[in-house]
Design a protein around this motif. Structure first.
Motif, PDB file in Angstrom:
ATOM      1  N   PRO A   8       0.832  -1.208   0.000  1.00 19.43           N
ATOM      2  CA  PRO A   8       0.000   0.000   0.000  1.00 19.43           C
ATOM      3  C   PRO A   8       0.863   1.253   0.000  1.00 19.43           C
ATOM      4  O   PRO A   8       2.084   1.166   0.169  1.00 19.43           O
ATOM      5  CB  PRO A   8      -0.764  -0.149   1.317  1.00 19.43           C
ATOM      6  N   ALA A   9       0.248   2.400  -0.165  1.00 17.90           N
ATOM      7  CA  ALA A   9       0.997   3.651  -0.125  1.00 17.90           C
ATOM      8  C   ALA A   9       1.458   3.951   1.293  1.00 17.90           C
ATOM      9  O   ALA A   9       2.534   4.530   1.502  1.00 17.90           O
ATOM     10  CB  ALA A   9       0.147   4.796  -0.660  1.00 17.90           C
ATOM     11  N   SER A  10       0.636   3.570   2.259  1.00 22.49           N
ATOM     12  CA  SER A  10       1.017   3.782   3.652  1.00 22.49           C
ATOM     13  C   SER A  10       0.435   2.667   4.512  1.00 22.49           C
ATOM     14  O   SER A  10      -0.525   1.994   4.122  1.00 22.49           O
ATOM     15  CB  SER A  10       0.547   5.147   4.157  1.00 22.49           C
ATOM     16  N   GLN A  37      14.232   4.154   3.590  1.00 15.04           N
ATOM     17  CA  GLN A  37      14.586   5.559   3.716  1.00 15.04           C
ATOM     18  C   GLN A  37      14.117   6.074   5.062  1.00 15.04           C
ATOM     19  O   GLN A  37      12.912   6.052   5.365  1.00 15.04           O
ATOM     20  CB  GLN A  37      13.975   6.404   2.593  1.00 15.04           C
ATOM     21  N   ARG A  38      15.058   6.558   5.847  1.00 13.04           N
ATOM     22  CA  ARG A  38      14.721   7.124   7.147  1.00 13.04           C
ATOM     23  C   ARG A  38      13.931   8.401   6.923  1.00 13.04           C
ATOM     24  O   ARG A  38      14.130   9.090   5.920  1.00 13.04           O
ATOM     25  CB  ARG A  38      15.992   7.456   7.928  1.00 13.04           C
ATOM     26  N   PRO A  39      13.051   8.760   7.841  1.00 12.06           N
ATOM     27  CA  PRO A  39      12.318  10.022   7.693  1.00 12.06           C
ATOM     28  C   PRO A  39      13.268  11.189   7.476  1.00 12.06           C
ATOM     29  O   PRO A  39      14.150  11.429   8.301  1.00 12.06           O
ATOM     30  CB  PRO A  39      11.566  10.140   9.026  1.00 12.06           C
ATOM     31  N   GLY A  40      13.144  11.850   6.354  1.00 13.77           N
ATOM     32  CA  GLY A  40      13.993  12.990   6.035  1.00 13.77           C
ATOM     33  C   GLY A  40      15.439  12.641   5.786  1.00 13.77           C
ATOM     34  O   GLY A  40      16.305  13.515   5.848  1.00 13.77           O
ATOM     35  N   GLY A  41      15.729  11.350   5.493  1.00 15.73           N
ATOM     36  CA  GLY A  41      17.122  10.965   5.436  1.00 15.73           C
ATOM     37  C   GLY A  41      17.513  10.154   4.232  1.00 15.73           C
ATOM     38  O   GLY A  41      16.823  10.098   3.217  1.00 15.73           O
ATOM     39  N   SER A  42      18.614   9.504   4.376  1.00 16.42           N
ATOM     40  CA  SER A  42      19.233   8.778   3.280  1.00 16.42           C
ATOM     41  C   SER A  42      18.564   7.428   3.036  1.00 16.42           C
ATOM     42  O   SER A  42      17.734   6.984   3.815  1.00 16.42           O
ATOM     43  CB  SER A  42      20.707   8.562   3.616  1.00 16.42           C
ATOM     44  N   LEU A  43      18.955   6.805   1.939  1.00 13.72           N
ATOM     45  CA  LEU A  43      18.447   5.484   1.599  1.00 13.72           C
ATOM     46  C   LEU A  43      19.482   4.432   1.986  1.00 13.72           C
ATOM     47  O   LEU A  43      20.675   4.611   1.761  1.00 13.72           O
ATOM     48  CB  LEU A  43      18.173   5.362   0.100  1.00 13.72           C
ATOM     49  N   VAL A  44      18.982   3.331   2.516  1.00 18.79           N
ATOM     50  CA  VAL A  44      19.844   2.219   2.902  1.00 18.79           C
ATOM     51  C   VAL A  44      19.410   0.992   2.125  1.00 18.79           C
ATOM     52  O   VAL A  44      18.214   0.675   2.072  1.00 18.79           O
ATOM     53  CB  VAL A  44      19.736   1.948   4.417  1.00 18.79           C
ATOM     54  N   SER A  45      20.369   0.321   1.507  1.00 17.15           N
ATOM     55  CA  SER A  45      20.049  -0.882   0.747  1.00 17.15           C
ATOM     56  C   SER A  45      19.648  -2.009   1.688  1.00 17.15           C
ATOM     57  O   SER A  45      20.335  -2.294   2.668  1.00 17.15           O
ATOM     58  CB  SER A  45      21.278  -1.298  -0.069  1.00 17.15           C
ATOM     59  N   SER A  82       9.879   2.290  11.406  1.00 14.92           N
ATOM     60  CA  SER A  82       9.140   3.384  10.769  1.00 14.92           C
ATOM     61  C   SER A  82      10.006   4.085   9.741  1.00 14.92           C
ATOM     62  O   SER A  82      11.188   4.352   9.969  1.00 14.92           O
ATOM     63  CB  SER A  82       8.678   4.393  11.825  1.00 14.92           C
ATOM     64  N   GLY A  83       9.395   4.398   8.619  1.00 12.81           N
ATOM     65  CA  GLY A  83      10.099   5.047   7.520  1.00 12.81           C
ATOM     66  C   GLY A  83       9.447   4.647   6.219  1.00 12.81           C
ATOM     67  O   GLY A  83       8.339   4.108   6.206  1.00 12.81           O
ATOM     68  N   THR A  84      10.126   4.901   5.127  1.00  9.12           N
ATOM     69  CA  THR A  84       9.590   4.582   3.808  1.00  9.12           C
ATOM     70  C   THR A  84      10.408   3.472   3.165  1.00  9.12           C
ATOM     71  O   THR A  84      11.639   3.505   3.192  1.00  9.12           O
ATOM     72  CB  THR A  84       9.594   5.823   2.900  1.00  9.12           C
ATOM     73  N   TYR A  85       9.695   2.508   2.621  1.00 10.68           N
ATOM     74  CA  TYR A  85      10.341   1.379   1.952  1.00 10.68           C
ATOM     75  C   TYR A  85      10.144   1.538   0.451  1.00 10.68           C
ATOM     76  O   TYR A  85       9.022   1.684  -0.022  1.00 10.68           O
ATOM     77  CB  TYR A  85       9.754   0.060   2.460  1.00 10.68           C
ATOM     78  N   LEU A  86      11.242   1.514  -0.262  1.00 10.28           N
ATOM     79  CA  LEU A  86      11.234   1.747  -1.708  1.00 10.28           C
ATOM     80  C   LEU A  86      11.735   0.514  -2.437  1.00 10.28           C
ATOM     81  O   LEU A  86      12.712  -0.106  -2.024  1.00 10.28           O
ATOM     82  CB  LEU A  86      12.148   2.923  -2.053  1.00 10.28           C
ATOM     83  N   CYS A  87      11.062   0.179  -3.520  1.00 11.80           N
ATOM     84  CA  CYS A  87      11.613  -0.847  -4.396  1.00 11.80           C
ATOM     85  C   CYS A  87      11.997  -0.181  -5.714  1.00 11.80           C
ATOM     86  O   CYS A  87      11.493   0.897  -6.059  1.00 11.80           O
ATOM     87  CB  CYS A  87      10.638  -2.003  -4.614  1.00 11.80           C
ATOM     88  N   GLY A 101       7.117   4.265  -3.093  1.00 12.96           N
ATOM     89  CA  GLY A 101       7.368   3.861  -1.717  1.00 12.96           C
ATOM     90  C   GLY A 101       6.129   3.525  -0.927  1.00 12.96           C
ATOM     91  O   GLY A 101       5.004   3.889  -1.296  1.00 12.96           O
ATOM     92  N   THR A 102       6.345   2.801   0.154  1.00 13.82           N
ATOM     93  CA  THR A 102       5.316   2.531   1.164  1.00 13.82           C
ATOM     94  C   THR A 102       5.793   3.154   2.463  1.00 13.82           C
ATOM     95  O   THR A 102       6.870   2.813   2.957  1.00 13.82           O
ATOM     96  CB  THR A 102       5.106   1.016   1.369  1.00 13.82           C
ATOM     97  N   ARG A 103       4.990   4.084   2.991  1.00 15.12           N
ATOM     98  CA  ARG A 103       5.359   4.731   4.249  1.00 15.12           C
ATOM     99  C   ARG A 103       4.812   3.894   5.396  1.00 15.12           C
ATOM    100  O   ARG A 103       3.605   3.685   5.511  1.00 15.12           O
ATOM    101  CB  ARG A 103       4.790   6.138   4.314  1.00 15.12           C
ATOM    102  N   VAL A 104       5.699   3.427   6.249  1.00 19.63           N
ATOM    103  CA  VAL A 104       5.330   2.571   7.375  1.00 19.63           C
ATOM    104  C   VAL A 104       5.482   3.343   8.678  1.00 19.63           C
ATOM    105  O   VAL A 104       6.516   3.967   8.913  1.00 19.63           O
ATOM    106  CB  VAL A 104       6.217   1.305   7.399  1.00 19.63           C
ATOM    107  N   SER A 105       4.433   3.312   9.478  1.00 16.56           N
ATOM    108  CA  SER A 105       4.478   3.940  10.803  1.00 16.56           C
ATOM    109  C   SER A 105       4.182   2.875  11.836  1.00 16.56           C
ATOM    110  O   SER A 105       3.138   2.219  11.756  1.00 16.56           O
ATOM    111  CB  SER A 105       3.449   5.068  10.913  1.00 16.56           C
ATOM    112  N   VAL A 106       5.086   2.684  12.770  1.00 16.97           N
ATOM    113  CA  VAL A 106       4.924   1.686  13.813  1.00 16.97           C
ATOM    114  C   VAL A 106       4.808   2.402  15.146  1.00 16.97           C
ATOM    115  O   VAL A 106       5.695   3.164  15.528  1.00 16.97           O
ATOM    116  CB  VAL A 106       6.104   0.704  13.855  1.00 16.97           C
TER     117      VAL A 106
END
Lengths: 108, 113
Positions: A8-10, A37-45, A82-87, A101-106
């Protein structure tokens, strides 16, 4: 149209719940990658060039290239997830094409 | 140390000014990328560099140019910046191609007023 569709989108989770994120590709591809992707931050593989099922800690990627889809399973979610997951799909000599991306909030 | 470093982290420029965004990596990676990220559009590839002086346009190269004179450094240049170039810019690198693991910098948030 978008070549990489994520759903989903979120997503809102309570800590401890599991989640399944989906990624579908509208064109044939050779490979794909998952990023966090951390909120407001970089992407991690998270996973690169996965095929079949691969696991890293509480994350499991399942990819079926010929069916143009991949999923990311988060087990026993934590607030730090929590953060955004991108494929992204790999394009020959053209880098990566990303989904939105899918924005995940836990929440605890 | 496996790091991609972007400078500066934040930048405010006026329309028409020139902008230089710098990126460095300490992994001797051959391939480097510049992306921009905008709400609703996601990450879009601006330029890709396969090695020193071997650069190729990505999906949205208009208004940008790049320079790679050393393997470790990849610069993005905006000549006469426009307000629609306000965005977050990410640099990334990989050993050879996009089939391999990409390492991203922390991004540069550029505002063009």
């Amino acid at each position: 149209g978008q070549q990489v569709q994520q759903s989903p989108a979120s997503l809102v989770l309570q800590e401890g719940e599991n989640a399944e994120l989906q990624c579908n590709f509208s064109t044939s591809l050779n490979s794909m990658q998952w990023f966090y992707q951390r909120p407001g931050g970089s992407l991690v593989s998270l996973f690169y060039n996965p095929s079949g099922t691969k696991q890293s800690g509480r994350l499991t990627s399942t990819t079926v290239i010929k069916e143009r889809r991949s999923s990311l399973h988060i087990s026993s979610s934590q607030t730090t997830d929590s953060g955004t997951y991108l494929c992204a799909m790999v394009r020959y000599a053209q880098g990566l094409t990303f989904g939105l991306g899918t924005r995940v909030s836990v929440f605890p | 140390d496996m790091k991609v470093t972007q400078m500066p982290r934040y930048l405010i420029k006026r329309m028409g000014e020139n902008v230089l965004l710098e990126c460095g990596q300490d992994m001797s990676h051959e391939t480097m990328y510049w992306y921009r990220q905008d709400p609703g559009l996601g990450l879009q590839l601006i330029y890709i560099s396969y090695d020193v002086d071997s650069n190729s346009e990505g999906d949205i190269p208009k208004g940008y140019r790049v320079s790679r004179k050393k393997r470790e450094h990849f610069s993005l240049i905006l000549d006469s910046a426009k307000t629609n170039q306000t965005s977050v810019y990410f640099c990334a690198s990989s050993q050879q191609g996009a089939n391999e693991r990409l390492f991203f910098g922390h991004g540069t948030k550029l505002s063009v007023l």
